[in-house]
Design an enzyme around this catalytic site. Structure first.
Site, PDB file in Angstrom:
ATOM      1  N   ASP A 172       0.825  -0.948  -0.529  1.00  0.00           N
ATOM      2  CA  ASP A 172       0.086   0.253  -0.320  1.00  0.00           C
ATOM      3  C   ASP A 172       0.698   1.257  -0.246  1.00  0.00           C
ATOM      4  OD1 ASP A 172      -2.233   0.911   0.188  1.00  0.00           O
ATOM      5  OD2 ASP A 172      -1.749   2.245   2.506  1.00  0.00           O
ATOM      6  N   GLU A 174      14.632 -15.427  -0.540  1.00  0.00           N
ATOM      7  CA  GLU A 174      14.913 -16.476   0.502  1.00  0.00           C
ATOM      8  C   GLU A 174      13.936 -17.380   0.657  1.00  0.00           C
ATOM      9  OE1 GLU A 174      15.392 -14.791   3.741  1.00  0.00           O
ATOM     10  OE2 GLU A 174      17.281 -12.695   3.361  1.00  0.00           O
TER      11      GLU A 174
END
Length: 557
Positions: A223, A272
């Site tokens: 956002d 990751e």
């Protein structure tokens, strides 16, 4: 209080054979308040969403984006977060979130959650302690606290204005009861902006990312991704025109170059994890080229194309924004990301029912039949373009905005403030209808938090299912064709066909042609191949097609 839960196993690893699923994904936005109510309190929740996941699988979307469900005082419908690791009780618990994520994965759906890093709630522990501890508190450095101007500090620190209207600054009261410093809030006063120059803020959000990635989410919609970094010194704008969230002006608090270091660090975390987790930027920028900065190879994966969303149903304007968008994304090897509606703008079935030039927040219903016809045509055009597409809940039903909500039921915070946004976002947030009968048309057993029009019975999932002429079946057919046709989905180019009649968009992709008549009159043209799907009634006779106004057709060639 934050609830803690043992993390589920992450999504299956695909790092060895990456699919880059996000390059052509169709992602469905769920606004939790308004999708489905599982406990009968009139408010949508995670249990309700979980019960409707099979519907989304059958619709044919690839992923679900959930607007905020975090612990929040709900001053701005959950975009004011008090605890980023807890579920607001109105939506359920962390166990509900865990079950929803697991069920979605079993159905082949990915889950993207909203993240709100520009500001917190004023009820966040950091901010409450910063106020209580007063001037000199180290926690104040995690927000933008400043002394006021004027002889006694009675004026705001600068001339910035809130997107929701009024000053972007609110003055505090010190613990001893005297007037104190001011704090910055680009949105409501209940939404103080974080100071992203402070290392604790960056550390906290890296931890929040890992918390939800460990829960199994497949990515984040970020956002106000363009707002985290403010220009050094917080300079005056020098203009007192009210700001607009849905505008493209250059501002010292939006689209600062410093935001990109943040997203490069986030990309390292996303990478990751197995399963190709993604970041999606809600980034209002002055140009599509500036938007492309957010999706460079070491930053985020997608960015909403608001320039496209704001384009009216006009062939020349649409062709220009399509060309510009594809050209901007090509150098950074990112997919264009197309969207027509979301929880902040008037639904496109209503925007296209009105004359051009009224913007993305419209107060008049317009010509409903015209708007729906154009919305259906615009959907097929969007889904034919290279890249990824977003669908906002209910647009597959052809829902219009509810433009006649009485003032006493409105909850959009900007409605209650001067100027700023129009404050009519409630119209696109009315709970969607599932059945043709019942107190809330199947939304739940306890009514709905915003009133639904009686006409929505005929627009319900139940009423439209199985009707080949319905908008719902058009979406189901379009998503099925898009998934199966090799010429649709990912890519960076279209080939515009020469000699297309005025007002007609006609382009080819591999083994595929799209023709969209955005003019006010039917046109005759040679059928370029076998008709796959049309947004309205069309007839092909002896290899010729009369393409009605506001109609899009897909062809296999």
């Amino acid at each position: 209080m934050t609830q803690h839960l043992a993390a589920p196993a992450p999504a299956p690893a695909t790092a060895a054979t990456p699919t880059e699923w996000w390059r052509d994904a169709v992602i469905y936005q769920v606004y939790p308040r308004s999708f489905a109510d599982g406990n009968g309190d009139g408010m949508g929740d995670l249990a309700g969403i979980r019960s409707r996941l099979p519907y989304l699988r059958d619709l044919g979307v690839d992923a679900v984006w959930l607007s905020p469900f975090y612990a929040s005082p709900q001053a701005d419908a959950g975009y004011d977060v008090s605890d980023y690791r807890a579920i607001d009780p109105m939506f359920g618990t962390l166990l509900d979130a865990d079950g929803l994520i697991r069920d979605a994965h079993e159905l082949g759906l990915r889950v993207i959650t909203d993240l709100v890093p520009n500001h917190s709630s004023d009820q966040h522990d950091w901010f409450k302690r910063a106020l209580a501890e007063g001037p000199g508190s180290a926690l104040r450095e995690r927000y933008h606290f400043r002394p006021g101007k004027g002889a006694n500090g009675e004026l705001p620190p600068n001339d910035w204005e809130s997107v929701f209207g009024g000053p972007a600054w609110t003055r505090t009261t010190d613990p001893d009861g005297t007037p104190g410093d001011w704090y910055l809030h680009l949105f409501a006063p209940e939404q103080p902006d974080f100071n992203w120059e402070h290392p604790a803020v960056a550390d906290e959000f890296r931890s929040i990312l890992r918390f939800w990635l460990d829960m199994g989410v497949d990515g984040f919609r970020i956002d106000v991704a363009h707002g985290l970094v403010k220009a050094a010194g917080l300079p005056d704008i020098g203009s007192h025109d009210q700001l607009k969230l849905l505008g493209n002006d250059v501002m010292p608090f939006f689209d600062q170059d410093g935001v990109h270091a943040i997203y490069r660090s986030w990309r390292q975390i996303l990478d990751e994890y197995p399963g190709e987790r993604i970041g999606v930027a809600e980034a209002w920028t002055p140009t599509v080229e500036r938007t492309a900065n957010y999706v460079r190879p070491d930053e985020l994966h997608q960015a909403f194309n608001f320039q496209y969303l704001g384009t009216h149903w006009d062939a020349d304007a649409l062709r220009e924004v399509i060309d510009t968008s594809l050209a901007a994304m090509r150098p950074v090897d990112a997919p264009a990301t197309w969207v027509l509606s979301n929880h902040d703008v008037t639904r496109h079935a209503t925007r296209f029912a009105n004359p051009p030039g009224l913007g993305t927040q419209i107060r008049t219903a317009g010509d409903r039949e015209l708007g729906l016809r154009r919305a259906r045509a615009a959907t097929l055009l969007m889904l034919a373009l290279p890249g990824s597409a977003y669908v906002y809940q209910g647009e597959e039903l052809g829902l219009p905005d509810v433009t006649d909500l009485p003032d006493e039921v409105r909850q959009d915070p900007s409605f209650f403030r001067a100027a700023g946004q129009d404050g009519f976002r409630d119209g696109c947030r009315v709970p969607i209808p599932w059945t043709s009968a019942g107190s809330s048309y199947g939304f739940g057993t306890g009514g709905s938090w915003l009133p639904q029009p009686a006409s929505w019975a005929d627009l319900s999932v139940e009423a439209q299912t199985g009707d080949p002429a319905s908008t719902l079946e058009l979406y189901r057919s379009a998503l099925a064709v898009r998934r199966d046709h090799q010429g649709l989905g990912a890519g960076t180019d279209v080939t515009w066909l020469p000699d297309a009649p005025a007002g007609v968009l006609a382009f080819a992709r591999e083994g595929f042609v799209c023709t969209a008549n955005a003019s006010h009159a039917p046109v005759r043209l040679a059928a370029p191949g076998r008709l796959l799907l049309a947004s309205g009634d069309v007839v092909v006779v002896d290899g010729e097609l009369e393409l009605p106004a506001d109609t899009t057709v897909w062809w296999a060639v």
